[in-house]
Every structure is written in structure tokens, then in C-alpha cells.
Design a protein around this motif. Structure first.
Motif, PDB file in Angstrom:
ATOM      1  N   ALA A 125       0.809  -1.225   0.000  1.00  0.00           N
ATOM      2  CA  ALA A 125       0.000   0.000   0.000  1.00  0.00           C
ATOM      3  C   ALA A 125       0.838   1.268   0.000  1.00  0.00           C
ATOM      4  O   ALA A 125       0.552   2.217  -0.752  1.00  0.00           O
ATOM      5  CB  ALA A 125      -0.939  -0.004   1.208  1.00  0.00           C
ATOM      6  N   THR A 126       1.897   1.312   0.813  1.00  0.00           N
ATOM      7  CA  THR A 126       2.669   2.559   0.898  1.00  0.00           C
ATOM      8  C   THR A 126       3.585   2.778  -0.308  1.00  0.00           C
ATOM      9  O   THR A 126       4.187   3.845  -0.432  1.00  0.00           O
ATOM     10  CB  THR A 126       3.517   2.615   2.185  1.00  0.00           C
ATOM     11  OG1 THR A 126       4.599   1.689   2.094  1.00  0.00           O
ATOM     12  CG2 THR A 126       2.674   2.324   3.415  1.00  0.00           C
ATOM     13  N   TYR A 127       3.701   1.783  -1.179  1.00  0.00           N
ATOM     14  CA  TYR A 127       4.503   1.938  -2.396  1.00  0.00           C
ATOM     15  C   TYR A 127       3.646   2.314  -3.604  1.00  0.00           C
ATOM     16  O   TYR A 127       4.159   2.421  -4.722  1.00  0.00           O
ATOM     17  CB  TYR A 127       5.282   0.649  -2.683  1.00  0.00           C
ATOM     18  CG  TYR A 127       6.587   0.566  -1.932  1.00  0.00           C
ATOM     19  CD1 TYR A 127       7.785   0.949  -2.524  1.00  0.00           C
ATOM     20  CD2 TYR A 127       6.625   0.118  -0.620  1.00  0.00           C
ATOM     21  CE1 TYR A 127       8.991   0.880  -1.834  1.00  0.00           C
ATOM     22  CE2 TYR A 127       7.822   0.037   0.088  1.00  0.00           C
ATOM     23  CZ  TYR A 127       8.996   0.424  -0.522  1.00  0.00           C
ATOM     24  OH  TYR A 127      10.190   0.362   0.165  1.00  0.00           O
ATOM     25  N   ARG A 128       2.371   2.520  -3.396  1.00  0.00           N
ATOM     26  CA  ARG A 128       1.495   2.877  -4.508  1.00  0.00           C
ATOM     27  C   ARG A 128       1.652   4.355  -4.855  1.00  0.00           C
ATOM     28  O   ARG A 128       2.023   5.165  -3.992  1.00  0.00           O
ATOM     29  CB  ARG A 128       0.044   2.563  -4.147  1.00  0.00           C
ATOM     30  CG  ARG A 128      -0.179   1.084  -3.907  1.00  0.00           C
ATOM     31  CD  ARG A 128      -1.637   0.726  -3.813  1.00  0.00           C
ATOM     32  NE  ARG A 128      -1.803  -0.704  -3.544  1.00  0.00           N
ATOM     33  CZ  ARG A 128      -2.894  -1.392  -3.827  1.00  0.00           C
ATOM     34  NH1 ARG A 128      -3.932  -0.797  -4.397  1.00  0.00           N
ATOM     35  NH2 ARG A 128      -2.956  -2.694  -3.561  1.00  0.00           N
ATOM     36  N   PRO A 129       1.346   4.704  -6.090  1.00  0.00           N
ATOM     37  CA  PRO A 129       1.419   6.121  -6.489  1.00  0.00           C
ATOM     38  C   PRO A 129       0.477   6.985  -5.645  1.00  0.00           C
ATOM     39  O   PRO A 129      -0.542   6.502  -5.149  1.00  0.00           O
ATOM     40  CB  PRO A 129       0.967   6.100  -7.954  1.00  0.00           C
ATOM     41  CG  PRO A 129       1.173   4.698  -8.407  1.00  0.00           C
ATOM     42  CD  PRO A 129       0.954   3.831  -7.211  1.00  0.00           C
ATOM     43  N   HIS A 130       0.850   8.236  -5.473  1.00  0.00           N
ATOM     44  CA  HIS A 130       0.020   9.249  -4.817  1.00  0.00           C
ATOM     45  C   HIS A 130      -0.162   8.996  -3.320  1.00  0.00           C
ATOM     46  O   HIS A 130      -1.128   9.470  -2.728  1.00  0.00           O
ATOM     47  CB  HIS A 130      -1.358   9.341  -5.485  1.00  0.00           C
ATOM     48  CG  HIS A 130      -1.323   9.371  -6.975  1.00  0.00           C
ATOM     49  ND1 HIS A 130      -0.590  10.305  -7.681  1.00  0.00           N
ATOM     50  CD2 HIS A 130      -1.906   8.558  -7.898  1.00  0.00           C
ATOM     51  CE1 HIS A 130      -0.734  10.086  -8.987  1.00  0.00           C
ATOM     52  NE2 HIS A 130      -1.513   9.025  -9.135  1.00  0.00           N
ATOM     53  N   CYS A 131       0.763   8.263  -2.709  1.00  0.00           N
ATOM     54  CA  CYS A 131       0.689   8.013  -1.270  1.00  0.00           C
ATOM     55  C   CYS A 131       1.544   9.049  -0.538  1.00  0.00           C
ATOM     56  O   CYS A 131       2.765   9.107  -0.724  1.00  0.00           O
ATOM     57  CB  CYS A 131       1.172   6.605  -0.927  1.00  0.00           C
ATOM     58  SG  CYS A 131       0.998   6.185   0.834  1.00  0.00           S
ATOM     59  N   TYR A 132       0.897   9.860   0.280  1.00  0.00           N
ATOM     60  CA  TYR A 132       1.566  10.892   1.072  1.00  0.00           C
ATOM     61  C   TYR A 132       1.577  10.481   2.543  1.00  0.00           C
ATOM     62  O   TYR A 132       0.720   9.720   3.000  1.00  0.00           O
ATOM     63  CB  TYR A 132       0.844  12.232   0.929  1.00  0.00           C
ATOM     64  CG  TYR A 132       0.990  12.878  -0.428  1.00  0.00           C
ATOM     65  CD1 TYR A 132       1.899  13.910  -0.624  1.00  0.00           C
ATOM     66  CD2 TYR A 132       0.212  12.467  -1.502  1.00  0.00           C
ATOM     67  CE1 TYR A 132       2.036  14.526  -1.865  1.00  0.00           C
ATOM     68  CE2 TYR A 132       0.336  13.062  -2.748  1.00  0.00           C
ATOM     69  CZ  TYR A 132       1.256  14.084  -2.921  1.00  0.00           C
ATOM     70  OH  TYR A 132       1.391  14.682  -4.158  1.00  0.00           O
TER      71      TYR A 132
END
Length: 509
Positions: A125-132
Motif C-alpha cells: 500500500a505505501t509503495y502505490r502512487p500518490h501516497c503521502y
């Protein structure tokens, strides 16, 4: 398959009548009679094993006895150790590896945001695009998926949002950073007795874990994949059916589009600002489970138990019950019921003073559960202290959901599982099921760890293949499946059980 008798007194009467009068027996005969009576009273005690099951049982008992004798000689009995310190040792156990292969039936007490390993959340999940992400003043990470950059948070929460993809590119040691994120998603620690000195400390960290997990899981694409991954982890652990306590947070009647404000992040959402209703969530659970079943032979499915916090006032709880009834009417195939969750401690009570102490408000919710004909009782840790309630619950055939690791670590109710109240109830044959509550938060997966603790600790040396078989049968018998669904589920489980027994009876190749 097990023919459980209704009450222990009836069971005793039947057994006693089959023996000679006590006056004509020697001391050894009387001793053997008592042991036989106790053996038949235990969970699974009335099961008649096949010849192949007897062979499998002999091997299992030999491995269990060897493991326990070795542990006794070293003074390191695993069920008496904190799970965080015992976990690596459990994984080396031959008994544990047998239990992993065992078809365990169903998991009837697990919570939505703790069915999937935190490892997956960090690495996927934390390696997905648009993750802040950002860190609060207390050092707790918060996550948002957004495009473009999410609005600047309030200063009291965290200073600014940072794109994780960009942040990781500037790190020398990405693994170390990922491990730091992982520590915020699990209670696991090397020195649990130092880290968590009392129930307050445990519950504070536990609540934080759910808030952090929620930040990640409420992003709709992650929500779908998170559920599918959770089903995969239980399926790989030979669990074919789950009843998930789901919070279903949104209160809206249907999907709506919101501006990118703070309220946007408190519900299941898409990047474009769409937030979803409870109905959408239920349908998504249903769709994910349906698609999962297509590629996983023998998978039976899931049902949802809509849950809310017991700390809410009476008016809000009434609304939640009505919501549960409405969802049940709309989705009868998947919504199974309603439950109040979270710590039963009243806000004005100190949990360190009342750790499930008899006579306090902490354990009196048992009375309401029995009076209201609850389908099952979650944990039921205090049930053995209320003999009248216990008798009434037994008469009504209300099983308890025993979650060994949760009781030992999170609730801090017992330090040595050999002393768990369920040990007495298991010996008496009280109906129960084994479940794992919040395995992700404990560093566990599926049900095998909890079955190990129940088999080696709560069940004592007498627990054998009959015990395990009855517990697996119970998980289907006491599920929310219809009678037709239960028959089909039992057939599926029995086929897998037969293969498991055959392999266990043959022994290692």
C-alpha cells in the motif's frame, strides 16, 4: 458428527450408569472411572475416531508430549510466555507445523482492519502512487492518497504532506524506514513487559494502530486488495470461512463527490473525491469474496457482523442497531448480525483496577448477552465467575469465542494460558470456538498460532486430535451460515480433514 449432550449433569448420569456401584470397586477402579468420565466430558471427548484418525492421534500426542517434556526440562513452556517472545519458538514446533496444515474450519471472531499482515500494507500500500505521509507531534504517521497534493493539515496534526515515493528516493536505508513504519502497525516488541506496563499502555497503542491502518485501508483500491489479501492469508492457513466484525464507518446513503477537505479522508474514498456509503462497502466485501472463491477451491465465503463501539451513548447505539437491521434486510446473504466492540472499561474506571474483576461493570455485559439470546459470546473471559449465567448460557447452547493470544497480550487478562478460564470450560465440554481477534496487530496470521496456544496451553496435556476436530466442527456449527450452507461447509471441511488425517497418520516421508 459429535452428538453433544445438553448439560454436564446429564452427561455424568449417562456415564455413571454404565459403571458398577462404587462400593464394589477398588481405589484404582474408582480412579479410572473418574478419569474416564472426565475424558468423555472434555471437548471432543465423545467423538469416536476412525482407525486412521487413531494412528494420526498417536503421532500427534507423541510429538506433543515430547515437546512439552522438553519445555518442562528447560523451564520454557511456550503458552506461559508472552506471545511476542514465544512466536519464533512456536514457528519451530513440529506440533505448530501440523496445526498449520490442519483444516480449521472457520474464523468467527476477527476484525476488519486487522485481518491482513502489516507487512503487506507497508510493502504494497505505501509503495502505490500518490501516497503521502506525515508525522504527528507524537511521532505517529498519517497517510493520505491524493492527486494533487492533499490540503495542508492542521498544525496540531502534522506539518506537511510528503510524497512517499519522492521521500524514499532520498533515503540511504529504505528498509530501516519501512521497518519504522511497520512498528506503528503492530504491537510486536522485543520487551513487551517493559513497553506495555499496564492495560492503559496496551490500549493506547492498540487504538493508534487502528487509526494508522485506517489511513491506508480507507483508500478504495487498497480497501479491495487489503480484503483479498486477508482472505488469502487465512486461506493459506486452511481457514475456509470468515465472519468479519466490520465497522462500516460511512454514514451516507450513497456515493457522493466531496471537495478535498479533511472530512474527505474519514471515509472510504477515491482520488477524485468520491466517498462511498455503507451499502457500497457491503457490496464490495461481497464482490471481493465472490471473486476470491472463483480462484480458491473450497473457499466457503464470508459474512459481516456490523460493529460499533460500546463507549457510545444509548441513542447512538440504538441508531447503530437500526442500521444493522436495515443492512441485514438489504443484504441477507452477507450481513449476519450486530456486535458492540472495543474495551468494556467505562471511561471513568481505571482498567488497571478492574481487569475483568467479578462484580464490576466490566463483566456484567455477559448477563445482557445471555438474556438477549446472543448467538455467541465474544471472549467470555468472565463467564466462569458467574455460575448462574454460565448454566443459562450452556442451556441455551451459546458458545464462547476464545481468542488466546488476544486475551494474553492485548487484554492482559492472563499471563500463562494454562491458567486461562477456558481451560476449565474446555475440560467440562462447554461449547467454544477458537479465533484470532486481531492477528495482524499481534504479528500473527490466520488461526494456527491461536490453535497452538489453545492446544498446548488451554487444553492441557489431555487435548488431542478429538479436541482439535471438535473445535473445527464447532466453528461451522456455531457460524451464521444457514443449515443448508452448514451442511455444504461441513462436507467441504470433512473432505479436507480426511486428507489431513491421512498425511498425519503416514508421518514424515
Amino acid at each position: 458428527m459429535s452428538g453433544r449432550l445438553a448439560l454436564p449433569s446429564l452427561l455424568l448420569a449417562v456415564i455413571v450408569s454404565s459403571f458398577c456401584p462404587a462400593t464394589s470397586m477398588s481405589g484404582d477402579d474408582m480412579r479410572n472411572q473418574l478419569l474416564t468420565r472426565e475424558k468423555m466430558m472434555r471437548i471432543g471427548g465423545q467423538l469416536v475416531l476412525t482407525q486412521e484418525e487413531e494412528l494420526a492421534n498417536q503421532r500427534l500426542k507423541a510429538l506433543k508430549e515430547a515437546e512439552m517434556h522438553k519445555a518442562l526440562s528447560k523451564g520454557s513452556i511456550l503458552p506461559s510466555m508472552h506471545f511476542f517472545q514465544a512466536k519464533n519458538l512456536i514457528e519451530k514446533s513440529e506440533v505448530f507445523n501440523i496445526l498449520k496444515k490442519m483444516p480449521k474450519g472457520a474464523a468467527l471472531h476477527v476484525h476488519d482492519f486487522s485481518i491482513t499482515s502489516p507487512d503487506w500494507l507497508v510493502k504494497n500500500a505505501t509503495y502505490r502512487p500518490h501516497c503521502y505521509f506525515c508525522f504527528t507531534r507524537r511521532g505517529i504517521p498519517q497517510f493520505r492518497f491524493a492527486h494533487p497534493t492533499p490540503p495542508t493539515p492542521k498544525p496540531a496534526e502534522c506539518p506537511q504532506w510528503v510524497l512517499l515515493e519522492k521521500f524514499r528516493k532520498g533515503l540511504h536505508n529504505v528498509s530501516e524506514f519501512d521497518n519504522s513504519l511497520l512498528r506503528n502497525l503492530t504491537l510486536m516488541t522485543e520487551n513487551p513487559h517493559v513497553t506495555y506496563t499496564d492495560q492503559d499502555a496496551i490500549w493506547a497503542k492498540f487504538k493508534t494502530i487502528f487509526f494508522v491502518m485506517g489511513d491506508l485501508v480507507r483508500y478504495a483500491p487498497v480497501f479491495r486488495d487489503y480484503l483479498s489479501q486477508g482472505l488469502e492469508e487465512f486461506y493459506q492457513d486452511n481457514v475456509l470461512y470468515l465472519e468479519i466484525r466490520a465497522s462500516l464507518y460511512p454514514k451516507r446513503e450513497g456515493p457522493v463527490h466531496l471537495p478535498l477537505g479533511e472530512e474527505f479522508w474519514k471515509e472510504v474514498y477515491e482520488l477524485d473525491g468520491t466517498v462511498y456509503s455503507r451499502e457500497w462497502l457491503v457490496r464490495t466485501y461481497e464482490e471481493v469474496a465472490h471473486n476470491f472463491a472463483k480462484t480458491h477451491p473450497g473457499f466457503i465465503g464470508i459474512k459481516l457482523i456490523f460493529s460499533d463501539h460500546r463507549t457510545k451513548n444509548e441513542s447512538l447505539i440504538k441508531k447503530s442497531i437500526q442500521t444493522a437491521m436495515d443492512l441485514r434486510a438489504k443484504f441477507p446473504g452477507i450481513v449476519a448480525g450486530f456486535d458492540l466492540v472495543w474495551s468494556p472499561i467505562h471511561p471513568t474506571e481505571d482498567p488497571s483496577l478492574f481487569p475483568d474483576w467479578e462484580g464490576t461493570s466490566v463483566d456484567r455485559n455477559l448477563l445482557d448477552a445471555v438474556i438477549l439470546n446472543s448467538t455467541r459470546i465474544g471472549h467470555g473471559f468472565a463467564l466462569s465467575k458467574h455460575p448462574a449465567v454460565l448454566a443459562e448460557a450452556w442451556k441455551k447452547n451459546i458458545p464462547i469465542e476464545v481468542c488466546p493470544i488476544s486475551n494474553q497480550q492485548v487484554l492482559r487478562l492472563v499471563s500463562d494460558l494454562r491458567n486461562h478460564p477456558a481451560a476449565v470450560m474446555m475440560a467440562a465440554g462447554y461449547p467454544m470456538v477458537i479465533s484470532s481477534d486481531d492477528p495482524a496487530a499481534f504479528g500473527a496470521k490466520g488461526l494456527s498460532y491461536d490453535f497452538y496456544e489453545a492446544f498446548m496451553g488451554i487444553g492441557g496435556m489431555s487435548a488431542d486430535l478429538r479436541t482439535l476436530k471438535q473445535l473445527a466442527i464447532n466453528s461451522i456449527r456455531y457460524s451464521a451460515l444457514s443449515e443448508t450452507e452448514k451442511k455444504s461447509a461441513m462436507d467441504t471441511w470433512a473432505e479436507r480433514w480426511q486428507k489431513f488425517v491421512a498425511g498425519l497418520a503416514r508421518g514424515p516421508k
